[in-house]
Scaffold this active site. Structure first.
Site, PDB file in Angstrom:
ATOM      1  N   ARG A 166       4.841 -36.684   1.521  1.00  0.00           N
ATOM      2  CA  ARG A 166       5.997 -37.532   1.845  1.00  0.00           C
ATOM      3  C   ARG A 166       6.558 -37.475   3.234  1.00  0.00           C
ATOM      4  O   ARG A 166       7.037 -38.480   3.910  1.00  0.00           O
ATOM      5  CB  ARG A 166       7.048 -36.794   1.016  1.00  0.00           C
ATOM      6  N   ASP A 218     -11.623 -26.514 -11.609  1.00  0.00           N
ATOM      7  CA  ASP A 218     -11.680 -24.958 -11.596  1.00  0.00           C
ATOM      8  C   ASP A 218     -12.677 -24.236 -10.589  1.00  0.00           C
ATOM      9  O   ASP A 218     -13.670 -24.499 -10.952  1.00  0.00           O
ATOM     10  CB  ASP A 218     -11.835 -24.311 -13.083  1.00  0.00           C
ATOM     11  N   HIS A 219     -11.983 -24.068  -9.445  1.00  0.00           N
ATOM     12  CA  HIS A 219     -13.020 -23.828  -8.269  1.00  0.00           C
ATOM     13  C   HIS A 219     -13.793 -22.821  -8.897  1.00  0.00           C
ATOM     14  O   HIS A 219     -14.973 -22.798  -8.140  1.00  0.00           O
ATOM     15  CB  HIS A 219     -12.163 -23.675  -6.998  1.00  0.00           C
ATOM     16  N   GLU A 224      -8.251  -8.846  -6.622  1.00  0.00           N
ATOM     17  CA  GLU A 224      -8.113  -9.291  -5.351  1.00  0.00           C
ATOM     18  C   GLU A 224      -7.285  -8.410  -4.515  1.00  0.00           C
ATOM     19  O   GLU A 224      -6.534  -7.725  -5.121  1.00  0.00           O
ATOM     20  CB  GLU A 224      -7.004 -10.487  -5.433  1.00  0.00           C
ATOM     21  N   ASP A 275      -2.406 -17.925 -13.983  1.00  0.00           N
ATOM     22  CA  ASP A 275      -3.021 -18.372 -12.499  1.00  0.00           C
ATOM     23  C   ASP A 275      -4.337 -18.011 -12.409  1.00  0.00           C
ATOM     24  O   ASP A 275      -5.104 -18.813 -11.823  1.00  0.00           O
ATOM     25  CB  ASP A 275      -2.310 -17.492 -11.479  1.00  0.00           C
ATOM     26  N   HIS A 323     -10.040 -19.565 -14.678  1.00  0.00           N
ATOM     27  CA  HIS A 323     -11.227 -18.730 -14.238  1.00  0.00           C
ATOM     28  C   HIS A 323     -11.963 -17.690 -14.920  1.00  0.00           C
ATOM     29  O   HIS A 323     -12.985 -17.949 -15.286  1.00  0.00           O
ATOM     30  CB  HIS A 323     -10.913 -18.144 -12.717  1.00  0.00           C
ATOM     31  N   LYS A 361     -11.308  -6.919  -2.793  1.00  0.00           N
ATOM     32  CA  LYS A 361     -11.644  -8.130  -3.313  1.00  0.00           C
ATOM     33  C   LYS A 361     -13.135  -8.177  -3.891  1.00  0.00           C
ATOM     34  O   LYS A 361     -14.253  -8.266  -3.207  1.00  0.00           O
ATOM     35  CB  LYS A 361     -11.627  -9.246  -2.226  1.00  0.00           C
TER      36      LYS A 361
HETATM   37  C1  BG6 Z   1      -6.482 -19.334  -7.372  1.00  0.00           C
HETATM   38  C2  BG6 Z   1      -5.213 -18.671  -7.603  1.00  0.00           C
HETATM   39  O1  BG6 Z   1      -6.747 -20.333  -8.407  1.00  0.00           O
HETATM   40  O2  BG6 Z   1      -7.632 -18.439  -7.125  1.00  0.00           O
HETATM   41  C3  BG6 Z   1      -4.919 -17.672  -6.463  1.00  0.00           C
HETATM   42  O3  BG6 Z   1      -4.360 -19.647  -7.635  1.00  0.00           O
HETATM   43  C4  BG6 Z   1      -6.104 -16.724  -6.370  1.00  0.00           C
HETATM   44  O4  BG6 Z   1      -3.768 -16.773  -7.026  1.00  0.00           O
HETATM   45  C5  BG6 Z   1      -7.230 -17.475  -6.012  1.00  0.00           C
HETATM   46  O5  BG6 Z   1      -5.883 -15.918  -5.221  1.00  0.00           O
HETATM   47  C6  BG6 Z   1      -8.749 -16.855  -6.026  1.00  0.00           C
HETATM   48  O6  BG6 Z   1      -9.805 -17.479  -5.720  1.00  0.00           O
HETATM   49  P1  BG6 Z   1     -11.133 -16.762  -4.948  1.00  0.00           P
HETATM   50  O7  BG6 Z   1     -11.890 -17.997  -4.781  1.00  0.00           O
HETATM   51  O8  BG6 Z   1     -10.619 -16.173  -3.751  1.00  0.00           O
HETATM   52  O9  BG6 Z   1     -11.574 -15.839  -5.719  1.00  0.00           O
END
Ligand code: BG6
Length: 502
Positions: A50, A185-186, A224, A243, A248, A353
């Site tokens: 925007r 979904d990464h 994390e 989330d 995931h 992590k």
């Molecule tokens: C995201 C979440 O999809 O994945 C975040 O919204 C999270 O809250 C993140 O921190 C974690 O991804 P990765 O790749 O760092 O494990």
């Protein structure tokens, strides 16, 4: 810098171009693909948001993102300048029904210059409320009608419960065909997550023992150290279940538990994953407190640094009951997994992590070693480390050196960085390249998303209807609330501590 001539000319339009995801993940990923000469020869990026800013300021912001967040940074200024020349910025307000003209003119101009109808990828990196308006704008403009050329990438969160996910699927389904929609979904782009498929199905060693006859339990941990950072607004409405778990963790569970697909075809693989989700035993309301626990971090110390409690974070309600930690016991009702608990846990502000899957095997049926020999005995386990130090380890029992028979535990391990010297691509690099190539294997189909929501909806409903009487706080920097330990202890199990810390 020559790029891949075999890939069709492509324009990537990023809605939410001014957002964090674009700066931290999407542009660094595209830049790395360019450095690796994986992008099409004719390639353009159009950021849409925007705010009124010019191309130069937009490129500057993205440059900063690459310098700060990319695994490689900017090593050569001329590489960046060439890449930056492919980026432009457009100001559009997708919620305005008259918007879009600037975008369609821009696409037309690029294609006229190239003399071809390019593949167009529309990436919706926008908040949930803007998904529908952005998709509707594309429909209105008629710029995403060609199934062979036009694709839509939808970021998570995909809905906030089953009803809203169905509604979004239906909305998109009326405008686009399923094969055009890439729900991201990464986690599925992570090298080690994909390696679960290779590990299980490219080796004949593991598949025969990958079932309830040999496996006692499975634990999936996604821990994390970060808190909610500057995403308090979003996170307080979401929580760990929405989330992280609905997407995931359930995706990882699917890969661990699925049956072998008959081919590497996107739908064959996705069908097998859907079967797992459908076989997950539904939670009964009366048992939820025993099989699903939640917690929220309070002040503590993470990696040696004092951190505030969740309720003290900015944009978080001071009386918030949103969970920042969640743990579950799932059961998969099929022949392979009957009776094997799948423990899942995830949390923010934990001590490290680390994401890993631990497969714990039964004890040998008969133990004939003298009792003194087996004092430190542990069952076999396979640990699939998703991050960091990606790899796979197998814990076995061996004789300790010495004159007496004493058993000890040892690890046989494979580490990516030791076995292969080339650095692994980031998840978004893999996924964006797959969209460019038109390969949907690592993306979520409509029914997969809905099945995953179906699994978590009873928990969401139970948690929302009984606001947090069973709510356990945990001190930031610890492994979560005691209730999660009790949950597994009821089955005479305990959580495995991840093998290394950050
Ligand atoms: C995201 C979440 O999809 O994945 C975040 O919204 C999270 O809250 C993140 O921190 C974690 O991804 P990765 O790749 O760092 O494990």
């Amino acid at each position: 810098m020559p790029q891949t001539a075999t890939l069709a000319p492509t324009i990537v339009v990023i809605f939410g171009g001014g957002g964090d995801l674009t700066q931290r993940k999407l542009i660094p990923a595209l830049y790395n693909l360019r450095l690796d000469r994986q992008l099409p020869e004719r390639f353009a990026i159009v950021g849409v948001a925007r705010r009124q800013i010019d191309n130069e300021s937009f490129r500057q912001r993205l440059r900063q993102g690459v310098a700060w967040f990319s695994r490689r940074g900017i090593e050569d200024e001329s590489d960046w300048n060439e890449f930056a020349a492919t980026i432009s910025y457009l100001s559009e307000d997708v919620s305005n029904p008259a918007s879009g003209l600037v975008l369609s003119t821009c696409l037309q101009k690029i294609e006229e210059e190239w003399g071809v109808r390019a593949n167009r990828i529309y990436y919706l990196a926008v908040p949930p409320a803007m998904m529908k308006p952005a998709a509707a704008m594309l429909q209105r403009l008629g710029v995403c009608r060609d199934c062979a050329h036009d694709r839509l990438v939808v970021e998570k969160p995909f809905g906030r419960d089953l009803a809203s996910a169905r509604d979004l699927n239906q909305f998109l389904g009326e405008m686009f065909v399923e094969s055009q929609i890439y729900r991201i979904d990464h986690y599925l782009g992570k090298e080690t997550v994909q390696n679960i498929l290779a590990f299980r199905f490219a080796n004949s060693l593991f598949e025969p023992i990958w079932n309830r006859h040999y496996i006692d339990q499975v634990q999936i941990t996604v821990a994390e150290t970060v808190g909610v950072e500057d995403r308090g607004d979003y996170y307080d409405q979401s929580g760990a279940l929405r989330d992280m778990v609905q997407n995931h963790l359930l995706q990882v569970l699917c890969l661990v538990a699925m049956e072998p697909p008959i081919s590497f075809d996107a739908d064959d693989i996705r069908n097998k994953k859907v079967d797992v989700l459908r076989a997950i035993r539904p939670f009964r309301p009366e048992e939820i407190h025993r099989v699903a626990v939640r917690g929220q971090y309070r002040r503590g110390t993470v990696l040696g640094k004092a951190v505030p409690g969740y309720r003290e974070e900015s944009s978080v309600a001071p009386d918030s009951t949103t969970e920042t930690y969640a743990a579950f016991t799932f059961h998969i009702d099929n022949w392979r997994w009957h009776g094997v608990p799948f423990y899942l846990r995830t949390g923010k502000r934990l001590p490290a992590k680390v994401s890993e899957v631990s497969i714990l095997f039964h004890s040998p049926p008969h133990q004939f070693f003298p009792s003194a020999a087996v004092e430190s005995w542990q069952p076999n386990r396979i640990v699939i480390r998703i991050q960091p130090e990606e790899g796979i380890g197998t814990r076995i029992q061996v004789k300790q050196p010495g004159t007496r028979m004493l058993l000890g535990s040892a690890e046989m391990r494979f580490r990516y960085h030791e076995a292969f010297r080339t650095p692994a691509p980031e998840a978004y690099e893999t996924l964006l390249l797959d969209v460019i190539r038109g390969d949907a294997t690592l993306f979520m189909r409509a029914d997969q998303i809905e099945c995953a929501w179906q699994v978590v909806t009873p928990i969401l409903e139970a948690w929302e209807s009984v606001p947090a009487t069973d709510f356990s706080e945990y001190v930031a920097g610890t492994w979560g609330p005691e209730s999660a330990d009790l949950m597994v202890a009821r089955q005479r199990h305990s959580w495995l501590q991840p093998t290394t810390a950050e």
